[in-house]
Design an enzyme around this catalytic site. Structure first.
Site, mmCIF file in Angstrom:
data_model
loop_
_atom_site.group_PDB
_atom_site.id
_atom_site.type_symbol
_atom_site.label_atom_id
_atom_site.label_comp_id
_atom_site.label_asym_id
_atom_site.label_seq_id
_atom_site.Cartn_x
_atom_site.Cartn_y
_atom_site.Cartn_z
ATOM 1 N N LYS A 39 0.846 -1.205 0.000
ATOM 2 C CA LYS A 39 0.000 0.000 0.000
ATOM 3 C C LYS A 39 0.877 1.250 0.000
ATOM 4 O O LYS A 39 0.664 2.172 -0.783
ATOM 5 C CB LYS A 39 -0.895 0.021 1.250
ATOM 6 C CG LYS A 39 -1.601 1.340 1.470
ATOM 7 C CD LYS A 39 -2.394 1.356 2.745
ATOM 8 C CE LYS A 39 -1.641 1.846 3.950
ATOM 9 N NZ LYS A 39 -1.373 3.302 3.980
ATOM 10 N N ASN A 40 1.878 1.259 0.880
ATOM 11 C CA ASN A 40 2.686 2.466 1.039
ATOM 12 C C ASN A 40 3.602 2.731 -0.142
ATOM 13 O O ASN A 40 4.261 3.762 -0.193
ATOM 14 C CB ASN A 40 3.503 2.395 2.330
ATOM 15 C CG ASN A 40 2.619 2.610 3.547
ATOM 16 O OD1 ASN A 40 1.443 2.925 3.408
ATOM 17 N ND2 ASN A 40 3.177 2.412 4.729
ATOM 18 N N ARG A 111 -4.689 10.484 3.995
ATOM 19 C CA ARG A 111 -3.627 11.469 4.150
ATOM 20 C C ARG A 111 -2.558 11.340 3.066
ATOM 21 O O ARG A 111 -1.956 12.328 2.641
ATOM 22 C CB ARG A 111 -3.004 11.278 5.530
ATOM 23 C CG ARG A 111 -1.994 12.307 5.866
ATOM 24 C CD ARG A 111 -1.366 12.065 7.197
ATOM 25 N NE ARG A 111 -0.681 13.263 7.631
ATOM 26 C CZ ARG A 111 0.536 13.586 7.240
ATOM 27 N NH1 ARG A 111 1.191 12.817 6.429
ATOM 28 N NH2 ARG A 111 1.092 14.706 7.657
ATOM 29 N N ASP A 135 -4.554 12.911 12.267
ATOM 30 C CA ASP A 135 -5.290 11.670 12.088
ATOM 31 C C ASP A 135 -5.160 10.835 13.350
ATOM 32 O O ASP A 135 -4.642 11.319 14.355
ATOM 33 C CB ASP A 135 -4.846 10.913 10.826
ATOM 34 C CG ASP A 135 -3.389 10.511 10.871
ATOM 35 O OD1 ASP A 135 -2.819 10.483 11.971
ATOM 36 O OD2 ASP A 135 -2.826 10.229 9.820
ATOM 37 N N ASP A 323 4.699 0.449 11.857
ATOM 38 C CA ASP A 323 3.460 -0.167 11.368
ATOM 39 C C ASP A 323 3.292 -1.611 11.835
ATOM 40 O O ASP A 323 2.255 -2.233 11.564
ATOM 41 C CB ASP A 323 3.402 -0.093 9.833
ATOM 42 C CG ASP A 323 3.133 1.333 9.340
ATOM 43 O OD1 ASP A 323 2.845 2.205 10.174
ATOM 44 O OD2 ASP A 323 3.222 1.565 8.120
HETATM 45 C C1 UD1 Z 1 4.710 6.594 5.969
HETATM 46 C C2 UD1 Z 1 3.730 5.461 5.905
HETATM 47 C C3 UD1 Z 1 3.288 5.032 7.287
HETATM 48 C C4 UD1 Z 1 4.494 4.705 8.135
HETATM 49 C C5 UD1 Z 1 5.473 5.869 8.119
HETATM 50 C C6 UD1 Z 1 6.767 5.570 8.862
HETATM 51 C C7 UD1 Z 1 2.595 5.908 3.816
HETATM 52 C C8 UD1 Z 1 1.312 6.233 3.143
HETATM 53 N N1 UD1 Z 1 2.562 5.887 5.137
HETATM 54 O O1 UD1 Z 1 4.022 7.708 6.548
HETATM 55 O O2 UD1 Z 1 2.449 3.871 7.162
HETATM 56 O O3 UD1 Z 1 4.069 4.462 9.447
HETATM 57 O O4 UD1 Z 1 5.828 6.211 6.772
HETATM 58 O O5 UD1 Z 1 7.371 4.437 8.364
HETATM 59 O O6 UD1 Z 1 3.590 5.623 3.182
HETATM 60 N N2 UD1 Z 1 7.105 14.443 10.064
HETATM 61 C C9 UD1 Z 1 7.225 15.778 10.353
HETATM 62 N N3 UD1 Z 1 7.285 16.667 9.306
HETATM 63 C C10 UD1 Z 1 7.236 16.281 8.004
HETATM 64 C C11 UD1 Z 1 7.108 14.899 7.724
HETATM 65 C C12 UD1 Z 1 7.050 13.999 8.782
HETATM 66 O O7 UD1 Z 1 7.267 16.172 11.500
HETATM 67 O O8 UD1 Z 1 7.308 17.130 7.122
HETATM 68 C C13 UD1 Z 1 7.060 13.475 11.188
HETATM 69 C C14 UD1 Z 1 5.723 12.785 11.301
HETATM 70 O O9 UD1 Z 1 4.825 13.566 12.054
HETATM 71 C C15 UD1 Z 1 6.099 11.504 11.990
HETATM 72 C C16 UD1 Z 1 7.490 11.193 11.443
HETATM 73 O O10 UD1 Z 1 7.972 12.428 10.915
HETATM 74 O O11 UD1 Z 1 6.215 11.687 13.367
HETATM 75 C C17 UD1 Z 1 7.499 10.125 10.369
HETATM 76 O O12 UD1 Z 1 6.761 10.538 9.288
HETATM 77 P P1 UD1 Z 1 7.006 9.994 7.807
HETATM 78 O O13 UD1 Z 1 8.222 9.128 7.753
HETATM 79 O O14 UD1 Z 1 6.956 11.164 6.883
HETATM 80 O O15 UD1 Z 1 5.738 9.072 7.584
HETATM 81 P P2 UD1 Z 1 4.650 9.176 6.463
HETATM 82 O O16 UD1 Z 1 5.285 9.367 5.132
HETATM 83 O O17 UD1 Z 1 3.569 10.119 6.892
#
Ligand code: UD1
Length: 434
Positions: A39-40, A111, A135, A323
């Site tokens: 999915k991701n 998201r 979320d 996850d």
């Molecule tokens: C993706 C996955 C999710 C997984 C996560 C970490 C998808 C659709 N989702 O989420 O299932 O749990 O990676 O492996 O691929 N953050 C910030 N600022 C930013 C970006 C991120 O503060 O600009 C923080 C987030 O709040 C979080 C952390 O960084 O605490 C990790 O986020 P990130 O690695 O970006 O996860 P996602 O891409 O949202």
């Protein structure tokens, strides 16, 4: 008449809207299960298709709700999208001129819709994406996405709930990420591939899904070095061409099946599974007492005793994946001994622990730590899935709880697990949709 495990249930008007799984504990899972694409990854690959005019075909696409939401988003941007469920393919015809707005009604449902940010900016010189808001697993910022786009020459502002980025002349730049964010790495990558000059992303995420998108972008004509490392260099090219691409296997679904086998004292062969993408999680299962045989594209997991509790610390890849944290908390809940689980990525991910406690689990949380003391037995109760992985964790706990556990909010599970109920049933689990 609705029948659950042989017993008739009287329907009420409210029950018509209920979306739940009835999970009866006690079965040992046996057999084999095949996992499809991640999915991701596939959501980002669908978004990356926007970078090239023409027909992109993705295979190993899972039949999950999030793929339908992304397909709808791409249609609204002007693409024709056909999701062939039986073939597991998505065909995307990308026009020369695209719309550049992702509306709130879709972004609030998923998201990950924000992954169109980079490709639309690159193709249209402007993008308006609704801000996703918080979320169920935490606030999840976008600051690193925004800073990355700004470094590449975009102007970014927020207005009326939308993030608006403009930039007709994007250029390569040095981008340091404060944290190896999966989403921010993807946004910068998808913007940089057609920007002029060279972009270096430092502290880039290294997840297999990042490698997958880099592999697809490379096949499309992008020049990317350091794929799968913390320093990724992108030499911009004027344009990309559409491709056919096979989505990488879903390591989180693989890990969920591995825990399902271990928690139920079962014997399961997981096909289309890459052990190299799950090394720490599989090692934890071995520590818990499971036997694991990994082949080139399958993993067999066997367990013939009560598991031992295992400490978990979630971290970006190659660390233990957040996850899989709820599934391992479920395992620890019935294990021998106590385990400390530390969640470093999403602050609200322990919300599901209160639901697990309804099954009799002994879990205490303090900030981003959870202390799980294993219990010899859990007992069934109605519980609520608050997100995809919490849902998976609750179903796994239900498989070992005495009696029938009703897991409400099953739609969350459908967002991430294709055919979950049918696959569980094929492995001998007593699970029904109610
Ligand atoms: C993706 C996955 C999710 C997984 C996560 C970490 C998808 C659709 N989702 O989420 O299932 O749990 O990676 O492996 O691929 N953050 C910030 N600022 C930013 C970006 C991120 O503060 O600009 C923080 C987030 O709040 C979080 C952390 O960084 O605490 C990790 O986020 P990130 O690695 O970006 O996860 P996602 O891409 O949202």
């Amino acid at each position: 008449m609705l029948v659950v495990h042989g017993k008739p249930v009287v329907k009420t008007p409210t029950m018509e809207r209920v979306d739940a799984l009835a999970v009866t504990g006690g079965s040992h899972l046996h057999g084999s299960v095949r996992v499809t694409g991640a999915k991701n990854s596939v959501l980002k690959l669908m978004s990356a298709s926007l970078l090239a005019q023409g027909t992109t075909v993705l295979s190993e696409v899972p039949a999950i709700l999030d793929v339908e939401i992304m397909a709808e988003l791409l249609r609204r941007l002007g693409c024709q999208v056909n999701h062939d469920l039986s073939a597991g393919t998505v065909t995307i015809e990308v026009p020369e001129v695209l719309e550049h707005r992702a509306d709130y009604d879709l972004v609030r449902k998923m998201r990950a819709s924000i992954c169109v940010l980079g490709p639309l900016l690159a193709r249209c010189g402007q993008v308006d994406v609704a801000l996703p808001g918080g979320d169920n697993i935490g606030s999840r910022g976008l600051d690193m996405h925004i800073e990355g786009l700004q470094r590449l020459g975009a102007q970014v502002r927020s207005e009326h709930g939308y993030l608006i980025a403009t930039g007709a002349e994007l250029h390569g730049a040095q981008v340091w990420l404060d944290f190896p964010s999966v989403g921010a790495t993807e946004t910068v990558l998808m913007t940089a591939v057609t920007a002029s000059g060279t972009t270096v992303i430092d502290n880039a995420a290294r997840e297999p899904e990042i490698v997958d998108i880099c592999t697809m972008l490379t096949a499309m004509g992008a020049h990317i070095e350091g794929i799968g490392t913390a320093t990724v260099t992108v030499h911009g090219v004027p344009e990309l061409k559409p491709v056919r691409h096979r989505t990488v296997s879903d390591r989180i679904v693989v890990g969920t099946w591995a825990v399902a086998a271990a928690i139920t004292g079962g014997d399961v062969v997981i096909e289309n599974a890459h052990a190299a993408h799950l090394e720490i999680a599989l090692d934890k299962l071995v520590t818990a007492g499971a036997d694991i045989d990994a082949g080139s594209d399958c993993i067999r997991v066997r367990m013939d005793k009560r598991p031992k509790a295992v400490d978990i610390v979630t971290l970006p890849y190659p660390g233990f994946p957040t996850d899989l944290q709820p599934q391992f908390i479920a395992l620890n809940a019935i294990a021998e001994g106590a385990a400390l689980v530390t969640e470093n990525l999403f602050e609200a991910r322990f919300r599901f622990v209160q639901e697990l406690a309804r099954l009799g689990a002994d879990v205490r949380t303090d900030g981003h730590h959870a202390l799980v003391r294993g219990r010899a037995r859990l007992s069934s109760a109605p519980v609520e899935a608050t997100d995809i992985r919490a849902g998976a964790g609750l179903v796994l706990a239900g498989l070992v709880a005495e009696g029938t556990t009703t897991v409400y909010g099953a739609a969350h599970i459908d967002r991430g697990y294709a055919g979950f109920v049918e696959q569980l049933q094929a492995l001998g689990a007593l699970v029904e949709r109610v």
